[in-house]
Scaffold this motif. Sequence first.
Motif, PDB file in Angstrom:
ATOM      1  N   LEU A 183       0.819  -1.206   0.000  1.00 39.20           N
ATOM      2  CA  LEU A 183       0.000   0.000   0.000  1.00 39.20           C
ATOM      3  C   LEU A 183       0.859   1.265   0.000  1.00 39.20           C
ATOM      4  N   LEU A 184       1.931   1.237   0.774  1.00 36.36           N
ATOM      5  CA  LEU A 184       2.817   2.401   0.827  1.00 36.36           C
ATOM      6  C   LEU A 184       3.551   2.592  -0.501  1.00 36.36           C
ATOM      7  N   ILE A 185       3.958   1.490  -1.126  1.00 28.04           N
ATOM      8  CA  ILE A 185       4.631   1.592  -2.422  1.00 28.04           C
ATOM      9  C   ILE A 185       3.665   2.107  -3.479  1.00 28.04           C
ATOM     10  N   GLN A 186       2.415   1.616  -3.455  1.00 31.77           N
ATOM     11  CA  GLN A 186       1.409   2.100  -4.395  1.00 31.77           C
ATOM     12  C   GLN A 186       1.208   3.605  -4.269  1.00 31.77           C
ATOM     13  N   ALA A 187       1.154   4.082  -3.031  1.00 35.95           N
ATOM     14  CA  ALA A 187       0.969   5.520  -2.829  1.00 35.95           C
ATOM     15  C   ALA A 187       2.177   6.305  -3.332  1.00 35.95           C
ATOM     16  N   PHE A 188       3.370   5.736  -3.157  1.00 34.54           N
ATOM     17  CA  PHE A 188       4.599   6.403  -3.579  1.00 34.54           C
ATOM     18  C   PHE A 188       4.661   6.526  -5.107  1.00 34.54           C
ATOM     19  N   VAL A 189       4.367   5.431  -5.807  1.00 36.21           N
ATOM     20  CA  VAL A 189       4.445   5.422  -7.270  1.00 36.21           C
ATOM     21  C   VAL A 189       3.204   6.055  -7.902  1.00 36.21           C
ATOM     22  N   GLY A 190       2.082   5.999  -7.177  1.00 36.41           N
ATOM     23  CA  GLY A 190       0.823   6.483  -7.727  1.00 36.41           C
ATOM     24  C   GLY A 190       0.856   7.923  -8.175  1.00 36.41           C
ATOM     25  N   VAL A 192       3.099   9.518  -9.903  1.00 32.58           N
ATOM     26  CA  VAL A 192       3.510   9.674 -11.297  1.00 32.58           C
ATOM     27  C   VAL A 192       2.511   9.015 -12.241  1.00 32.58           C
ATOM     28  N   ILE A 193       1.922   7.887 -11.827  1.00 33.32           N
ATOM     29  CA  ILE A 193       0.925   7.237 -12.690  1.00 33.32           C
ATOM     30  C   ILE A 193      -0.311   8.120 -12.840  1.00 33.32           C
ATOM     31  N   ASP A 194      -0.673   8.826 -11.784  1.00 31.77           N
ATOM     32  CA  ASP A 194      -1.847   9.703 -11.841  1.00 31.77           C
ATOM     33  C   ASP A 194      -1.681  10.841 -12.837  1.00 31.77           C
ATOM     34  N   ALA A 195      -0.445  11.093 -13.282  1.00 37.09           N
ATOM     35  CA  ALA A 195      -0.216  12.167 -14.247  1.00 37.09           C
ATOM     36  C   ALA A 195      -0.678  11.795 -15.647  1.00 37.09           C
ATOM     37  N   ILE A 196      -0.967  10.502 -15.899  1.00 36.03           N
ATOM     38  CA  ILE A 196      -1.419  10.058 -17.214  1.00 36.03           C
ATOM     39  C   ILE A 196      -2.855  10.520 -17.428  1.00 36.03           C
ATOM     40  N   ALA A 197      -3.108  11.107 -18.570  1.00 39.13           N
ATOM     41  CA  ALA A 197      -4.412  11.723 -18.812  1.00 39.13           C
ATOM     42  C   ALA A 197      -5.525  10.691 -19.012  1.00 39.13           C
ATOM     43  N   ARG A 198      -5.255   9.604 -19.719  1.00 36.63           N
ATOM     44  CA  ARG A 198      -6.291   8.637 -20.069  1.00 36.63           C
ATOM     45  C   ARG A 198      -6.545   7.659 -18.920  1.00 36.63           C
ATOM     46  N   ASP A 199      -7.834   7.462 -18.599  1.00 38.70           N
ATOM     47  CA  ASP A 199      -8.210   6.548 -17.517  1.00 38.70           C
ATOM     48  C   ASP A 199      -7.793   5.116 -17.821  1.00 38.70           C
ATOM     49  N   ASP A 200      -8.002   4.661 -19.084  1.00 39.88           N
ATOM     50  CA  ASP A 200      -7.693   3.269 -19.400  1.00 39.88           C
ATOM     51  C   ASP A 200      -6.198   2.987 -19.286  1.00 39.88           C
TER      52      ASP A 200
END
Length: 438
Positions: free
Chosen positions: A404-411, A413-421
Amino acid sequence: MNAEIRPVKTAAEIGLADLFAASCASLPGGRNIETVRRGAFERFVAQGLPHSRVEAWRYTDLRRLVRDAKPLASRPDATAKEAAGIATAAFANLGFRRLLIVNGAFVPELSDLADLEPGVSIRATVNGLDADDADGVLDGGDDVATALNTAFAADGVIIAIDPGVVVTRPIHLAFVTTAATPAAMFTRSSLKIGAGAGVTLIETHEGPDRSDYQVNTALRTIVGDGARLDHVKVTSEGGAALHIATLQAEIGAEAVYSEFGLVTGGAVVRNQLFLKLAGEGTIANVHQASLLAGRQHADITLTVDHVAAGSQSREVFKAVVDDEARAVFQGKITVRQGAQQTDARMMARALLLSDEAVANCKPELEIFADDVQCGHGTTTGALDDQLKFYLMARGIPEKEAEALLIQAFVGEVIDAIARDDLREALSGRMLDWLKGRE
Protein backbone atom coordinates in the motif's frame (compact mmCIF):
# COMPACT_ATOMS: atom_id res chain seq x y z
CA MET A 1 58.59 11.78 -27.30
CA ASN A 2 55.08 11.27 -25.94
CA ALA A 3 53.57 7.88 -26.76
CA GLU A 4 49.94 7.88 -27.85
CA ILE A 5 47.80 5.91 -25.43
CA ARG A 6 44.87 4.08 -26.96
CA PRO A 7 42.36 2.12 -24.89
CA VAL A 8 42.29 -1.60 -25.52
CA LYS A 9 39.23 -2.62 -27.52
CA THR A 10 36.83 -4.86 -25.65
CA ALA A 11 35.48 -8.10 -27.08
CA ALA A 12 32.13 -6.37 -27.62
CA GLU A 13 33.72 -3.46 -29.53
CA ILE A 14 35.71 -5.84 -31.73
CA GLY A 15 32.59 -7.94 -32.30
CA LEU A 16 30.57 -4.87 -33.31
CA ALA A 17 33.26 -3.84 -35.79
CA ASP A 18 33.26 -7.31 -37.33
CA LEU A 19 29.46 -7.35 -37.39
CA PHE A 20 29.27 -3.97 -39.15
CA ALA A 21 31.87 -4.95 -41.74
CA ALA A 22 29.96 -8.15 -42.50
CA SER A 23 26.45 -6.66 -42.55
CA CYS A 24 26.69 -3.05 -43.77
CA ALA A 25 26.25 -3.91 -47.44
CA SER A 26 23.16 -6.01 -46.73
CA LEU A 27 21.41 -3.48 -44.48
CA PRO A 28 18.51 -1.59 -46.12
CA GLY A 29 19.16 1.62 -48.00
CA GLY A 30 21.07 2.90 -50.99
CA ARG A 31 24.35 4.73 -51.30
CA ASN A 32 23.22 7.80 -49.32
CA ILE A 33 22.07 5.67 -46.41
CA GLU A 34 25.26 3.62 -46.48
CA THR A 35 27.30 6.83 -46.26
CA VAL A 36 25.30 7.90 -43.20
CA ARG A 37 25.78 4.47 -41.62
CA ARG A 38 29.53 4.46 -42.15
CA GLY A 39 29.88 7.96 -40.71
CA ALA A 40 27.88 6.97 -37.66
CA PHE A 41 29.95 3.85 -37.09
CA GLU A 42 33.15 5.87 -37.37
CA ARG A 43 31.84 8.09 -34.56
CA PHE A 44 31.18 4.98 -32.49
CA VAL A 45 34.67 3.61 -33.16
CA ALA A 46 36.23 6.94 -32.15
CA GLN A 47 34.41 6.92 -28.81
CA GLY A 48 33.98 3.22 -28.10
CA LEU A 49 31.45 1.86 -25.66
CA PRO A 50 30.86 4.46 -22.92
CA HIS A 51 32.34 3.83 -19.49
CA SER A 52 32.25 5.33 -16.01
CA ARG A 53 34.75 8.08 -16.88
CA VAL A 54 32.28 9.51 -19.40
CA GLU A 55 30.15 11.84 -17.30
CA ALA A 56 26.84 11.08 -19.04
CA TRP A 57 27.45 7.35 -18.48
CA ARG A 58 29.21 7.43 -15.13
CA TYR A 59 26.70 5.06 -13.48
CA THR A 60 26.17 2.75 -16.49
CA ASP A 61 29.52 1.39 -17.65
CA LEU A 62 28.73 -0.34 -20.96
CA ARG A 63 32.35 -1.39 -21.41
CA ARG A 64 31.85 -3.56 -18.36
CA LEU A 65 28.19 -4.48 -18.79
CA VAL A 66 28.28 -5.44 -22.49
CA ARG A 67 30.45 -8.54 -22.78
CA ASP A 68 29.89 -9.40 -26.44
CA ALA A 69 28.12 -8.39 -29.64
CA LYS A 70 25.10 -10.48 -30.51
CA PRO A 71 24.34 -11.42 -34.12
CA LEU A 72 21.66 -9.38 -35.86
CA ALA A 73 18.20 -10.87 -35.42
CA SER A 74 16.64 -12.62 -38.39
CA ARG A 75 13.31 -11.41 -39.75
CA PRO A 76 10.48 -13.13 -37.87
CA ASP A 77 8.95 -16.33 -39.20
CA ALA A 78 5.32 -17.42 -38.76
CA THR A 79 6.00 -18.94 -35.34
CA ALA A 80 7.65 -15.76 -34.06
CA LYS A 81 4.79 -13.62 -35.35
CA GLU A 82 2.20 -15.80 -33.63
CA ALA A 83 4.12 -15.71 -30.34
CA ALA A 84 4.42 -11.92 -30.58
CA GLY A 85 0.68 -11.52 -31.10
CA ILE A 86 0.04 -13.45 -27.89
CA ALA A 87 2.64 -11.42 -25.97
CA THR A 88 0.88 -8.10 -26.67
CA ALA A 89 -2.56 -9.34 -25.62
CA ALA A 90 -2.40 -7.33 -22.38
CA PHE A 91 -3.23 -4.09 -24.23
CA ALA A 92 -5.48 -5.66 -26.86
CA ASN A 93 -8.74 -4.93 -25.05
CA LEU A 94 -8.05 -1.19 -24.83
CA GLY A 95 -8.86 -0.57 -28.48
CA PHE A 96 -5.54 1.03 -29.43
CA ARG A 97 -4.21 0.93 -32.98
CA ARG A 98 -1.47 -1.68 -32.61
CA LEU A 99 1.66 -1.57 -34.78
CA LEU A 100 3.66 -4.75 -34.20
CA ILE A 101 7.45 -4.88 -34.44
CA VAL A 102 8.80 -8.42 -33.96
CA ASN A 103 12.52 -9.09 -33.50
CA GLY A 104 13.19 -5.61 -34.86
CA ALA A 105 11.03 -5.93 -37.99
CA PHE A 106 7.68 -4.21 -38.61
CA VAL A 107 4.93 -6.78 -39.34
CA PRO A 108 2.18 -5.02 -41.35
CA GLU A 109 -0.08 -8.08 -41.66
CA LEU A 110 -0.43 -8.28 -37.86
CA SER A 111 -0.73 -4.51 -37.41
CA ASP A 112 -3.92 -2.47 -37.39
CA LEU A 113 -3.57 -0.33 -40.51
CA ALA A 114 -7.21 -0.30 -41.58
CA ASP A 115 -9.28 2.89 -41.68
CA LEU A 116 -6.47 5.32 -40.96
CA GLU A 117 -7.72 8.77 -40.09
CA PRO A 118 -7.40 11.27 -42.96
CA GLY A 119 -4.09 13.06 -42.60
CA VAL A 120 -2.32 10.13 -40.88
CA SER A 121 0.31 8.04 -42.64
CA ILE A 122 2.14 4.98 -41.31
CA ARG A 123 4.90 3.11 -43.10
CA ALA A 124 7.78 0.80 -42.28
CA THR A 125 11.17 2.42 -41.69
CA VAL A 126 12.70 -0.06 -44.10
CA ASN A 127 10.62 1.55 -46.87
CA GLY A 128 12.08 4.97 -46.10
CA LEU A 129 15.59 3.50 -46.01
CA ASP A 130 15.12 1.68 -49.29
CA ALA A 131 13.96 4.99 -50.79
CA ASP A 132 17.33 6.40 -49.64
CA ASP A 133 15.50 8.89 -47.42
CA ALA A 134 18.12 9.64 -44.76
CA ASP A 135 16.58 12.93 -43.62
CA GLY A 136 14.30 12.27 -40.66
CA VAL A 137 14.92 8.51 -40.71
CA LEU A 138 18.59 8.22 -39.75
CA ASP A 139 19.13 11.81 -38.68
CA GLY A 140 20.99 11.31 -35.41
CA GLY A 141 23.51 13.07 -33.20
CA ASP A 142 26.88 12.60 -31.60
CA ASP A 143 25.57 10.42 -28.78
CA VAL A 144 27.34 7.06 -28.98
CA ALA A 145 24.19 4.95 -28.49
CA THR A 146 22.42 6.88 -31.28
CA ALA A 147 25.46 6.52 -33.53
CA LEU A 148 25.42 2.76 -33.05
CA ASN A 149 21.69 2.69 -33.73
CA THR A 150 22.17 4.73 -36.90
CA ALA A 151 24.85 2.34 -38.13
CA PHE A 152 22.73 -0.80 -37.74
CA ALA A 153 19.09 0.41 -37.92
CA ALA A 154 17.05 -1.97 -40.03
CA ASP A 155 13.37 -1.25 -39.44
CA GLY A 156 10.76 0.42 -37.27
CA VAL A 157 7.79 2.68 -37.98
CA ILE A 158 7.49 6.14 -39.57
CA ILE A 159 4.36 8.06 -38.54
CA ALA A 160 3.31 11.44 -39.91
CA ILE A 161 0.26 13.45 -38.80
CA ASP A 162 -0.87 16.42 -40.86
CA PRO A 163 -1.44 19.86 -39.31
CA GLY A 164 -4.71 20.21 -37.43
CA VAL A 165 -5.44 16.46 -37.27
CA VAL A 166 -6.35 15.23 -33.78
CA VAL A 167 -6.01 11.44 -33.62
CA THR A 168 -8.53 10.20 -31.06
CA ARG A 169 -7.48 6.55 -31.16
CA PRO A 170 -4.10 5.99 -29.44
CA ILE A 171 -1.32 4.38 -31.48
CA HIS A 172 0.48 1.47 -29.83
CA LEU A 173 4.00 0.62 -30.95
CA ALA A 174 4.44 -2.94 -29.65
CA PHE A 175 8.08 -4.10 -29.77
CA VAL A 176 8.30 -7.81 -29.03
CA THR A 177 11.33 -10.10 -28.97
CA THR A 178 10.70 -13.80 -29.45
CA ALA A 179 14.26 -14.90 -30.31
CA ALA A 180 15.25 -17.99 -28.32
CA THR A 181 18.94 -17.60 -29.26
CA PRO A 182 21.20 -14.58 -28.62
CA ALA A 183 20.31 -11.73 -30.97
CA ALA A 184 20.57 -7.96 -31.38
CA MET A 185 17.84 -5.63 -32.62
CA PHE A 186 18.36 -2.06 -33.84
CA THR A 187 15.10 -0.22 -34.54
CA ARG A 188 14.59 3.37 -35.65
CA SER A 189 11.19 5.06 -35.63
CA SER A 190 10.02 8.61 -36.18
CA LEU A 191 6.90 10.62 -35.40
CA LYS A 192 6.14 13.98 -36.98
CA ILE A 193 3.12 15.90 -35.69
CA GLY A 194 1.97 18.92 -37.66
CA ALA A 195 0.96 22.26 -36.16
CA GLY A 196 -2.20 22.06 -34.06
CA ALA A 197 -2.36 18.25 -34.32
CA GLY A 198 -2.52 15.77 -31.43
CA VAL A 199 -1.98 12.09 -30.67
CA THR A 200 -1.36 9.61 -27.86
CA LEU A 201 1.52 7.20 -28.55
CA ILE A 202 2.09 4.09 -26.43
CA GLU A 203 5.38 2.25 -26.76
CA THR A 204 5.92 -1.17 -25.12
CA HIS A 205 8.98 -3.41 -25.13
CA GLU A 206 8.87 -7.02 -23.96
CA GLY A 207 10.60 -10.33 -24.48
CA PRO A 208 11.27 -13.80 -23.00
CA ASP A 209 12.87 -14.01 -19.58
CA ARG A 210 15.62 -16.48 -20.34
CA SER A 211 16.71 -15.18 -23.72
CA ASP A 212 20.01 -13.30 -23.93
CA TYR A 213 19.18 -10.49 -26.35
CA GLN A 214 20.13 -6.85 -26.89
CA VAL A 215 17.91 -3.97 -27.98
CA ASN A 216 19.04 -0.56 -29.24
CA THR A 217 16.00 1.48 -30.20
CA ALA A 218 15.56 5.14 -31.13
CA LEU A 219 12.56 7.40 -31.64
CA ARG A 220 12.82 10.85 -33.20
CA THR A 221 9.85 13.15 -32.63
CA ILE A 222 8.98 16.56 -34.03
CA VAL A 223 6.00 18.27 -32.40
CA GLY A 224 4.69 21.25 -34.37
CA ASP A 225 3.53 24.59 -32.99
CA GLY A 226 0.38 24.29 -30.90
CA ALA A 227 0.40 20.48 -31.18
CA ARG A 228 0.00 17.94 -28.39
CA LEU A 229 1.74 14.61 -27.79
CA ASP A 230 1.14 12.20 -24.92
CA HIS A 231 3.86 9.54 -25.02
CA VAL A 232 3.83 6.49 -22.72
CA LYS A 233 6.68 3.97 -22.74
CA VAL A 234 6.69 0.67 -20.84
CA THR A 235 9.97 -1.25 -20.63
CA SER A 236 9.30 -4.82 -19.51
CA GLU A 237 12.06 -6.73 -21.28
CA GLY A 238 13.13 -10.24 -20.29
CA GLY A 239 15.29 -10.81 -17.23
CA ALA A 240 18.54 -11.23 -19.21
CA ALA A 241 18.01 -8.45 -21.76
CA LEU A 242 20.04 -5.32 -22.45
CA HIS A 243 17.82 -2.40 -23.48
CA ILE A 244 19.18 0.96 -24.67
CA ALA A 245 16.64 3.51 -25.90
CA THR A 246 17.04 7.07 -27.17
CA LEU A 247 14.23 9.59 -27.52
CA GLN A 248 14.91 12.86 -29.35
CA ALA A 249 12.04 15.34 -29.26
CA GLU A 250 11.88 18.84 -30.73
CA ILE A 251 8.82 20.67 -29.42
CA GLY A 252 7.40 23.77 -31.07
CA ALA A 253 5.83 26.96 -29.72
CA GLU A 254 2.71 26.67 -27.55
CA ALA A 255 2.90 22.87 -27.85
CA VAL A 256 2.15 20.50 -24.96
CA TYR A 257 4.33 17.43 -24.53
CA SER A 258 3.67 14.78 -21.85
CA GLU A 259 6.01 11.86 -21.26
CA PHE A 260 5.49 8.87 -18.95
CA GLY A 261 7.91 5.97 -18.59
CA LEU A 262 7.65 2.76 -16.56
CA VAL A 263 10.53 0.29 -16.19
CA THR A 264 9.83 -3.14 -14.70
CA GLY A 265 11.95 -5.54 -16.78
CA GLY A 266 15.39 -6.01 -18.31
CA ALA A 267 18.76 -6.86 -16.78
CA VAL A 268 20.29 -3.56 -17.90
CA VAL A 269 18.12 -0.65 -19.09
CA ARG A 270 19.22 2.78 -20.24
CA ASN A 271 16.40 5.10 -21.32
CA GLN A 272 17.82 8.44 -22.44
CA LEU A 273 15.63 11.38 -23.38
CA PHE A 274 16.76 14.55 -25.13
CA LEU A 275 14.01 17.19 -25.16
CA LYS A 276 14.38 20.52 -26.94
CA LEU A 277 11.73 23.12 -26.11
CA ALA A 278 12.28 25.10 -29.28
CA GLY A 279 9.36 27.56 -29.21
CA GLU A 280 7.87 30.16 -26.89
CA GLY A 281 5.21 29.06 -24.43
CA THR A 282 6.02 25.34 -24.72
CA ILE A 283 4.94 23.02 -21.89
CA ALA A 284 6.68 19.69 -21.17
CA ASN A 285 5.81 17.26 -18.37
CA VAL A 286 7.98 14.19 -17.79
CA HIS A 287 7.13 11.48 -15.25
CA GLN A 288 9.19 8.31 -14.85
CA ALA A 289 8.91 5.30 -12.54
CA SER A 290 11.26 2.32 -12.10
CA LEU A 291 10.28 -0.84 -10.18
CA LEU A 292 13.42 -2.92 -9.74
CA ALA A 293 14.40 -6.13 -7.98
CA GLY A 294 17.06 -8.83 -8.11
CA ARG A 295 20.20 -7.45 -9.75
CA GLN A 296 18.45 -5.18 -12.26
CA HIS A 297 20.11 -1.95 -13.37
CA ALA A 298 17.93 0.85 -14.78
CA ASP A 299 19.29 4.24 -15.86
CA ILE A 300 17.01 7.15 -16.80
CA THR A 301 19.03 10.02 -18.27
CA LEU A 302 17.15 13.17 -19.23
CA THR A 303 18.15 16.52 -20.71
CA VAL A 304 15.65 19.34 -21.16
CA ASP A 305 16.87 22.24 -23.28
CA HIS A 306 14.85 25.47 -22.92
CA VAL A 307 15.67 27.47 -26.04
CA ALA A 308 12.88 30.06 -26.26
CA ALA A 309 11.18 32.35 -23.77
CA GLY A 310 8.20 31.54 -21.57
CA SER A 311 8.44 27.74 -21.60
CA GLN A 312 7.64 25.44 -18.69
CA SER A 313 8.82 21.96 -17.73
CA ARG A 314 8.15 19.58 -14.86
CA GLU A 315 10.15 16.39 -14.32
CA VAL A 316 9.37 13.82 -11.62
CA PHE A 317 11.28 10.57 -11.26
CA LYS A 318 10.47 7.82 -8.77
CA ALA A 319 12.25 4.52 -8.19
CA VAL A 320 11.40 1.55 -5.98
CA VAL A 321 14.51 -0.58 -5.53
CA ASP A 322 14.60 -4.01 -3.90
CA ASP A 323 17.25 -6.72 -3.37
CA GLU A 324 20.59 -5.77 -5.05
CA ALA A 325 19.10 -3.65 -7.85
CA ARG A 326 20.34 -0.20 -8.85
CA ALA A 327 18.29 2.77 -10.04
CA VAL A 328 19.96 5.71 -11.76
CA PHE A 329 18.50 9.11 -12.55
CA GLN A 330 20.52 11.83 -14.27
CA GLY A 331 18.56 14.93 -15.16
CA LYS A 332 19.80 18.20 -16.59
CA ILE A 333 17.83 21.35 -17.31
CA THR A 334 19.52 23.90 -19.57
CA VAL A 335 18.10 27.41 -19.96
CA ARG A 336 19.56 29.26 -22.93
CA GLN A 337 20.38 32.96 -22.90
CA GLY A 338 17.24 33.98 -24.77
CA ALA A 339 14.90 31.74 -22.76
CA GLN A 340 13.73 34.37 -20.29
CA GLN A 341 10.74 33.64 -18.01
CA THR A 342 11.45 29.91 -18.05
CA ASP A 343 9.74 27.91 -15.29
CA ALA A 344 11.44 24.53 -14.75
CA ARG A 345 11.31 22.08 -11.82
CA MET A 346 12.91 18.67 -11.40
CA MET A 347 12.54 16.15 -8.55
CA ALA A 348 13.92 12.64 -8.08
CA ARG A 349 12.85 10.33 -5.24
CA ALA A 350 14.00 6.78 -4.56
CA LEU A 351 12.55 4.21 -2.15
CA LEU A 352 15.02 1.52 -1.03
CA LEU A 353 13.48 -1.75 0.17
CA SER A 354 16.70 -3.54 1.15
CA ASP A 355 20.10 -2.70 2.57
CA GLU A 356 21.78 -3.79 -0.68
CA ALA A 357 19.62 -1.65 -2.98
CA VAL A 358 21.30 1.40 -4.57
CA ALA A 359 19.94 4.64 -6.01
CA ASN A 360 22.05 7.26 -7.77
CA CYS A 361 20.28 10.58 -8.38
CA LYS A 362 22.01 13.53 -10.03
CA PRO A 363 19.78 16.49 -11.00
CA GLU A 364 21.49 19.53 -12.58
CA LEU A 365 20.70 23.07 -13.65
CA GLU A 366 22.61 25.11 -16.25
CA ILE A 367 21.15 28.62 -16.58
CA PHE A 368 22.25 31.39 -18.94
CA ALA A 369 19.21 33.68 -18.41
CA ASP A 370 18.43 35.87 -15.42
CA ASP A 371 14.60 36.05 -15.38
CA VAL A 372 13.78 32.42 -14.58
CA GLN A 373 12.24 30.21 -11.92
CA CYS A 374 14.13 26.91 -11.73
CA GLY A 375 14.70 24.31 -9.05
CA HIS A 376 15.68 20.71 -8.46
CA GLY A 377 15.87 18.26 -5.60
CA THR A 378 16.33 14.63 -4.65
CA THR A 379 15.49 12.35 -1.72
CA THR A 380 16.36 8.72 -0.98
CA GLY A 381 15.11 6.62 1.92
CA ALA A 382 13.33 3.54 3.19
CA LEU A 383 9.65 2.94 3.90
CA ASP A 384 8.26 5.00 6.75
CA ASP A 385 8.21 2.63 9.74
CA GLN A 386 5.57 4.65 11.54
CA LEU A 387 3.15 4.54 8.60
CA LYS A 388 3.85 0.84 8.17
CA PHE A 389 3.18 0.21 11.87
CA TYR A 390 -0.02 2.25 11.65
CA LEU A 391 -1.33 -0.01 8.88
CA MET A 392 -0.22 -3.22 10.59
CA ALA A 393 -1.83 -2.11 13.86
CA ARG A 394 -5.15 -2.14 11.99
CA GLY A 395 -4.79 -5.76 10.99
CA ILE A 396 -3.07 -5.37 7.61
CA PRO A 397 -0.31 -7.97 7.07
CA GLU A 398 3.23 -6.64 6.69
CA LYS A 399 3.61 -7.34 2.96
CA GLU A 400 0.22 -5.79 2.20
CA ALA A 401 1.10 -2.75 4.29
CA GLU A 402 4.33 -2.34 2.34
CA ALA A 403 2.46 -2.75 -0.94
CA LEU A 404 0.00 0.00 0.00
CA LEU A 405 2.82 2.40 0.83
CA ILE A 406 4.63 1.59 -2.42
CA GLN A 407 1.41 2.10 -4.39
CA ALA A 408 0.97 5.52 -2.83
CA PHE A 409 4.60 6.40 -3.58
CA VAL A 410 4.44 5.42 -7.27
CA GLY A 411 0.82 6.48 -7.73
CA GLU A 412 1.78 10.16 -7.94
CA VAL A 413 3.51 9.67 -11.30
CA ILE A 414 0.92 7.24 -12.69
CA ASP A 415 -1.85 9.70 -11.84
CA ALA A 416 -0.22 12.17 -14.25
CA ILE A 417 -1.42 10.06 -17.21
CA ALA A 418 -4.41 11.72 -18.81
CA ARG A 419 -6.29 8.64 -20.07
CA ASP A 420 -8.21 6.55 -17.52
CA ASP A 421 -7.69 3.27 -19.40
CA LEU A 422 -3.94 3.77 -19.55
CA ARG A 423 -3.75 4.67 -15.87
CA GLU A 424 -5.61 1.49 -14.96
CA ALA A 425 -3.44 -0.67 -17.24
CA LEU A 426 -0.21 0.70 -15.80
CA SER A 427 -1.52 0.47 -12.25
CA GLY A 428 -2.11 -3.19 -13.07
CA ARG A 429 1.53 -3.54 -14.13
CA MET A 430 2.57 -2.05 -10.80
CA LEU A 431 0.32 -4.49 -8.91
CA ASP A 432 1.83 -7.40 -10.85
CA TRP A 433 5.29 -6.29 -9.77
CA LEU A 434 4.18 -5.99 -6.15
CA LYS A 435 2.72 -9.51 -6.25
CA GLY A 436 6.11 -10.75 -7.42
CA ARG A 437 7.58 -9.61 -4.09
CA GLU A 438 5.22 -11.78 -2.07
